[in-house]
Scaffold this motif. Sequence first.
Motif, mmCIF file in Angstrom:
data_model
loop_
_atom_site.group_PDB
_atom_site.id
_atom_site.type_symbol
_atom_site.label_atom_id
_atom_site.label_comp_id
_atom_site.label_asym_id
_atom_site.label_seq_id
_atom_site.Cartn_x
_atom_site.Cartn_y
_atom_site.Cartn_z
ATOM 1 N N THR A 1 -1.334 -5.589 4.761
ATOM 2 C CA THR A 1 -2.332 -5.857 5.795
ATOM 3 C C THR A 1 -3.340 -4.714 5.863
ATOM 4 N N ASP B 1 0.830 -1.222 0.000
ATOM 5 C CA ASP B 1 0.000 0.000 0.000
ATOM 6 C C ASP B 1 0.859 1.264 0.000
ATOM 7 N N SER C 1 1.654 -8.826 11.932
ATOM 8 C CA SER C 1 0.433 -8.259 11.343
ATOM 9 C C SER C 1 -0.121 -9.185 10.257
ATOM 10 N N GLY D 1 3.847 -3.961 16.250
ATOM 11 C CA GLY D 1 4.412 -2.641 16.519
ATOM 12 C C GLY D 1 5.722 -2.727 17.251
ATOM 13 N N GLY E 1 9.610 -5.130 12.281
ATOM 14 C CA GLY E 1 8.785 -4.025 11.798
ATOM 15 C C GLY E 1 8.248 -4.174 10.381
HETATM 16 N N1 LIG Z 1 1.423 0.565 5.753
HETATM 17 C C1 LIG Z 1 1.467 -0.678 6.242
HETATM 18 N N2 LIG Z 1 1.857 -0.894 7.535
HETATM 19 C C2 LIG Z 1 1.896 -2.174 7.990
HETATM 20 C C3 LIG Z 1 1.540 -3.280 7.165
HETATM 21 N N3 LIG Z 1 1.701 -4.402 7.899
HETATM 22 C C4 LIG Z 1 2.140 -4.021 9.113
HETATM 23 N N4 LIG Z 1 2.245 -2.682 9.190
HETATM 24 C C5 LIG Z 1 2.677 -1.904 10.356
HETATM 25 O O1 LIG Z 1 4.073 -2.134 10.584
HETATM 26 C C6 LIG Z 1 4.351 -2.109 11.987
HETATM 27 C C7 LIG Z 1 5.128 -3.352 12.393
HETATM 28 O O2 LIG Z 1 4.287 -4.481 12.235
HETATM 29 P P1 LIG Z 1 4.581 -5.870 12.974
HETATM 30 O O3 LIG Z 1 3.545 -6.830 12.503
HETATM 31 O O4 LIG Z 1 4.703 -5.676 14.434
HETATM 32 O O5 LIG Z 1 6.014 -6.250 12.372
HETATM 33 P P2 LIG Z 1 6.988 -7.446 12.801
HETATM 34 O O6 LIG Z 1 8.029 -6.852 13.709
HETATM 35 O O7 LIG Z 1 7.603 -7.909 11.531
HETATM 36 O O8 LIG Z 1 6.162 -8.495 13.450
HETATM 37 C C8 LIG Z 1 3.028 -1.972 12.695
HETATM 38 O O9 LIG Z 1 2.873 -0.626 13.072
HETATM 39 C C9 LIG Z 1 2.000 -2.347 11.637
HETATM 40 O O10 LIG Z 1 0.770 -1.688 11.805
HETATM 41 C C10 LIG Z 1 1.126 -3.011 5.815
HETATM 42 O O11 LIG Z 1 0.790 -3.902 5.026
HETATM 43 N N5 LIG Z 1 1.121 -1.698 5.418
#
Ligand SMILES: Nc1nc2c(ncn2[C@@H]2O[C@H](COP(=O)(O)OP(=O)(O)O)[C@@H](O)[C@H]2O)c(=O)[nH]1
Length: 290
Positions: free
Chosen positions: A141, A116, A171, A185, A166
Amino acid sequence: MADGIIIKGIGGFYYVDTGYNIIECRARGLFREQKIEPLVGDRVSIRINKDDGRGYIEDIYPRNTVLTRPPIANVTQLIIVMSIDSPKINLWFLDRLIVIGHDANLNIIICINKSDIDDEMANEIINMYRNIGYETIKTSTKTKEGIDKLYCLLQNQISVFSGPSGVGKSSLLNAINPNLNLRTGEISKKLSRGKHTTRHVELFKLQENTYVSDTPGFSNLDLNHIDANRLDTYFIDIYRSSQQCKFSNCLHINEPDCNVINEVKNNKIYKSRYENYVSILNEIKNNRRF
Ligand SMILES: Nc1nc2c(ncn2[C@@H]2O[C@H](COP(=O)(O)OP(=O)(O)O)[C@@H](O)[C@H]2O)c(=O)[nH]1
Ligand SMILES: [Mg+2]
Ligand SMILES: [Zn+2]
């Protein structure tokens, strides 16, 4: 007696999913004597006490694969997640994870998340790795792009999600199954820096025969155990091209009639791929201690 799979291990207890329920088990003393530690992902045979519903692990079936970081047995698939931005895509990290996946004999899927933010750039990376020969998937997501397809790709596999913090690993899993309710997050990372640094490993069941792990593994991207002469087999584009190198033991650095160097010059092999190959090769050579 029943068969099941260990989905979690905490403080000497193992939680075994039998397909009907989760049984809290201890390992037989025998395992300790033999210095065998049951791992999450192990397929086991258990004996269940009638009185309290708890059990004992009697037997561990032979493992197909063993990962050490995270410590999980029988993983079949590595989902490498990168995001377009926040954090910015890191091809060096991506290529390293691909090498780790091949080294562990896992099916590799490259997932480019946060489409996105910049769909065009996401397409570029997707096309690049698809051209090389990898299964790729573009996800968000926010818009839900690719979520159904990702779910399909997980079927009948034990998948580990890996990639920088991140990028959206948790997510994505929450998008597939909101019941998982995984923490997302940056905050969760800071919290875990405190007393509870040992994060437990856990497999989540999406459905019968389908498990995923959200353990941020591979933090130590150590590749030193890899044989320098075999590194090119873990770069499938370079390996394809190497079939036409003059010398069968060509490392594609400065050997005469090296087809890989030719194809890099002719832009048939992506520069970043070759650079990452060379950088990993040097690292392996420099760290070898004989
Ligand atoms: N713009 C956008 N933000 C996302 C997307 N997926 C996750 N995020 C954001 O990226 C941040 C990190 O996500 P997280 O799932 O904790 O990442 P992880 O550390 O890989 O598990 C969070 O603030 C989510 O809301 C996405 O598809 N698009
Ligand atoms: Mg996470
Ligand atoms: Zn060569």
